[in-house]
Design a protein around this motif. Structure first.
Motif, PDB file in Angstrom:
ATOM      1  N   ASP A 130      -1.245  -8.798 -10.364  1.00  0.00           N
ATOM      2  CA  ASP A 130      -1.199  -7.906  -8.991  1.00  0.00           C
ATOM      3  C   ASP A 130      -2.094  -8.793  -7.871  1.00  0.00           C
ATOM      4  OD1 ASP A 130      -2.327  -6.166  -7.033  1.00  0.00           O
ATOM      5  OD2 ASP A 130      -2.359  -4.443  -8.374  1.00  0.00           O
ATOM      6  N   ARG A 168      -5.775  -1.404  -8.669  1.00  0.00           N
ATOM      7  CA  ARG A 168      -6.573  -0.485  -7.504  1.00  0.00           C
ATOM      8  C   ARG A 168      -7.045   0.982  -8.195  1.00  0.00           C
ATOM      9  NH1 ARG A 168      -1.939  -2.181  -3.744  1.00  0.00           N
ATOM     10  NH2 ARG A 168      -1.758   0.105  -3.544  1.00  0.00           N
ATOM     11  N   THR A 196       0.809  -1.170   0.160  1.00  0.00           N
ATOM     12  CA  THR A 196      -0.258  -0.018  -0.041  1.00  0.00           C
ATOM     13  C   THR A 196       0.872   1.221   0.073  1.00  0.00           C
ATOM     14  OG1 THR A 196      -0.173  -0.061   2.383  1.00  0.00           O
ATOM     15  CG2 THR A 196      -1.869  -1.269   1.100  1.00  0.00           C
ATOM     16  N   HIS A 251      -1.171   1.154  -7.578  1.00  0.00           N
ATOM     17  CA  HIS A 251      -1.211  -0.153  -8.639  1.00  0.00           C
ATOM     18  C   HIS A 251      -2.324   0.427  -9.524  1.00  0.00           C
ATOM     19  CE1 HIS A 251       1.060  -3.500  -6.333  1.00  0.00           C
ATOM     20  NE2 HIS A 251       1.362  -2.376  -5.960  1.00  0.00           N
ATOM     21  N   ILE A 304      -9.425  -6.200 -10.774  1.00  0.00           N
ATOM     22  CA  ILE A 304     -10.374  -6.529  -9.530  1.00  0.00           C
ATOM     23  C   ILE A 304     -11.769  -6.848  -9.751  1.00  0.00           C
ATOM     24  CG2 ILE A 304     -11.509  -5.728  -7.242  1.00  0.00           C
ATOM     25  CD1 ILE A 304      -8.749  -3.904  -7.027  1.00  0.00           C
ATOM     26  N   ASP A 335      -3.679   5.034  -3.793  1.00  0.00           N
ATOM     27  CA  ASP A 335      -4.301   4.793  -5.379  1.00  0.00           C
ATOM     28  C   ASP A 335      -5.070   5.909  -5.684  1.00  0.00           C
ATOM     29  OD1 ASP A 335      -3.305   2.006  -5.384  1.00  0.00           O
ATOM     30  OD2 ASP A 335      -4.684   1.589  -4.022  1.00  0.00           O
ATOM     31  N   ASP A 367     -11.984  -1.626  -3.410  1.00  0.00           N
ATOM     32  CA  ASP A 367     -10.669  -2.256  -3.032  1.00  0.00           C
ATOM     33  C   ASP A 367      -9.534  -1.302  -3.492  1.00  0.00           C
ATOM     34  OD1 ASP A 367     -12.245  -4.621  -2.111  1.00  0.00           O
ATOM     35  OD2 ASP A 367     -12.855  -4.591  -4.244  1.00  0.00           O
ATOM     36  N   ASN A 368      -9.283  -0.192  -2.796  1.00  0.00           N
ATOM     37  CA  ASN A 368      -8.315   0.696  -3.218  1.00  0.00           C
ATOM     38  C   ASN A 368      -7.783   1.377  -1.875  1.00  0.00           C
ATOM     39  OD1 ASN A 368      -9.747   3.224  -3.274  1.00  0.00           O
ATOM     40  ND2 ASN A 368     -11.102   1.987  -4.751  1.00  0.00           N
ATOM     41  N   TYR A 369      -6.674   1.810  -1.982  1.00  0.00           N
ATOM     42  CA  TYR A 369      -6.012   2.613  -0.938  1.00  0.00           C
ATOM     43  C   TYR A 369      -5.928   4.083  -0.982  1.00  0.00           C
ATOM     44  CZ  TYR A 369      -5.357  -2.326   0.356  1.00  0.00           C
ATOM     45  OH  TYR A 369      -5.837  -3.671   0.745  1.00  0.00           O
ATOM     46  N   ASP A 376     -10.140   0.490 -10.085  1.00  0.00           N
ATOM     47  CA  ASP A 376     -11.232   0.084  -9.067  1.00  0.00           C
ATOM     48  C   ASP A 376     -11.802   1.480  -8.671  1.00  0.00           C
ATOM     49  OD1 ASP A 376     -12.624  -1.843  -7.280  1.00  0.00           O
ATOM     50  OD2 ASP A 376     -11.454  -0.499  -5.795  1.00  0.00           O
ATOM     51  N   TRP A 377     -10.956   2.404  -8.427  1.00  0.00           N
ATOM     52  CA  TRP A 377     -11.209   3.829  -7.703  1.00  0.00           C
ATOM     53  C   TRP A 377     -12.031   4.324  -8.691  1.00  0.00           C
ATOM     54  CZ3 TRP A 377     -10.690   8.787  -8.709  1.00  0.00           C
ATOM     55  CH2 TRP A 377     -10.953   9.644  -7.776  1.00  0.00           C
ATOM     56  N   ILE A 412      -3.536  -8.329  -5.321  1.00  0.00           N
ATOM     57  CA  ILE A 412      -4.989  -7.844  -4.844  1.00  0.00           C
ATOM     58  C   ILE A 412      -6.140  -8.337  -5.710  1.00  0.00           C
ATOM     59  CG2 ILE A 412      -5.439  -5.621  -6.280  1.00  0.00           C
ATOM     60  CD1 ILE A 412      -6.386  -4.575  -3.318  1.00  0.00           C
TER      61      ILE A 412
END
Ligand SMILES: C[S@@+](CC[C@H](N)C(=O)[O-])C[C@H]1O[C@@H](n2cnc3c(N)ncnc32)[C@H](O)[C@@H]1O
Length: 270
Positions: free
Chosen positions: A108, A20, A13, A17, A83, A35, A30-32, A23-24, A110
């Motif tokens: 990846d 991710r 993290t 990536h 994802i 990301d 499912d992202n941080y 995904d955002w 994740i």
């Protein structure tokens, strides 16, 4: 499922990536923060990042409907799966042909962690997930052959993947090596970030990625078209993502009138 068990997967993290960030953009969870921060920086270059992601995903839906219907495909090798985001490719393919067999691949961790959602196949069909790098095409084909019959046509999809592989890293060679073992009647599907509409913005985005140790390689229409050398393009040929057979799916509402800069095409191996 090959590789580690999902519970033991290590997620870094500290740097963004692509899976991710995508995904955002698609509104996933499912992202941080790292990301989101990078995704927001990309929005300063082109505010339509979310529109691009949704337009790309909608192309995957429509092209899969075409492959499962008129294209007659019953086997799929999807590399750079991302994802899980419903509907996933196997859900669309199996809606038309419940016996469809699908092998998903991503590098990846994740995606591996969430791969369970990709494995909920119809009883008649099969889905499998491989943790693998697209830059090792021979190994992918070898593993996928445990599930797919390569003596019969396979639809190979490389959606929103190849712009993460530079020419130096062998983008064209990896496509050639993945297409070579496919039977006649197989199909190649690719979507890709376009550099033609705003070359300066594309270059700034490439630098943003590079500052974080990541590759971004937006390509022109001509460079994109070269991925299909030796194959027969399915109508309408190389197109903007939104313009590829729009009648096969939902319309994506986007901001403004400028084209969403993504090339797509589907081609058949003769
Ligand atoms: C933008 S997402 C696209 C997801 C999905 N294919 C779609 O179009 O909706 C790109 C995916 O490619 C994966 N990826 C990038 N480089 C890869 C590589 N060398 N090998 C395998 N997967 C890769 C990323 O992890 C990410 O999940």
């Amino acid at each position: 499922m090959t590789g580690q068990e999902p519970t033991s997967v290590y997620i870094d993290t500290t740097k963004p990536h692509p899976a991710r960030m995508y995904d955002w953009f698609l509104g996933g969870k499912d992202n941080y923060p790292v990301d989101e921060e990078m995704a927001r920086q990309l929005l300063t270059l082109d505010a339509r990042g979310r529109d691009m992601a949704r337009t790309n995903r909608a192309f995957m839906h429509r092209s899969t409907r075409w492959l499962a219907g008129p294209g007659g495909m019953r086997q799929y090798l999807d590399i750079g799966t991302g994802i899980p985001t419903e509907p996933n490719l196997h859900q669309i393919a199996q809606q038309t042909a419940p016996d469809s067999r699908v092998v998903y691949t991503d590098n990846d961790p994740i995606v591996l962690r969430h791969a369970e959602a990709l494995l909920r196949s119809t009883p008649e069909g099969v889905t499998e997930y491989l943790q693998a790098d697209a830059r090792e095409p021979r190994s992918i084909v070898e593993q996928a052959a445990e599930v797919l019959d390569f003596s019969r046509p396979v639809a190979l999809s490389l959606n929103a993947l190849l712009h993460f592989v530079s020419d130096e890293d062998g983008a064209y060679e990896l496509v050639r090596d993945l297409v070579a073992p496919l039977a006649p009647g197989s199909h190649l599907v690719v979507s890709h970030v376009a550099s033609d509409f705003d070359p300066e913005g594309a270059e700034k985005a490439r630098r943003l990625y590079a500052e974080r140790g990541l590759t971004l390689a937006p390509r022109t229409r001509e460079q994109f078209g070269r991925f299909f050398d030796g194959l027969d393009l399915v109508e309408p040929g190389v197109a903007l993502a939104a313009e590829w057979r729009p009648e096969l799916g939902e319309r994506v509402e986007v901001t403004g009138d400028d084209p969403i800069p993504g090339w797509v095409a589907v081609a058949r191996k003769p």
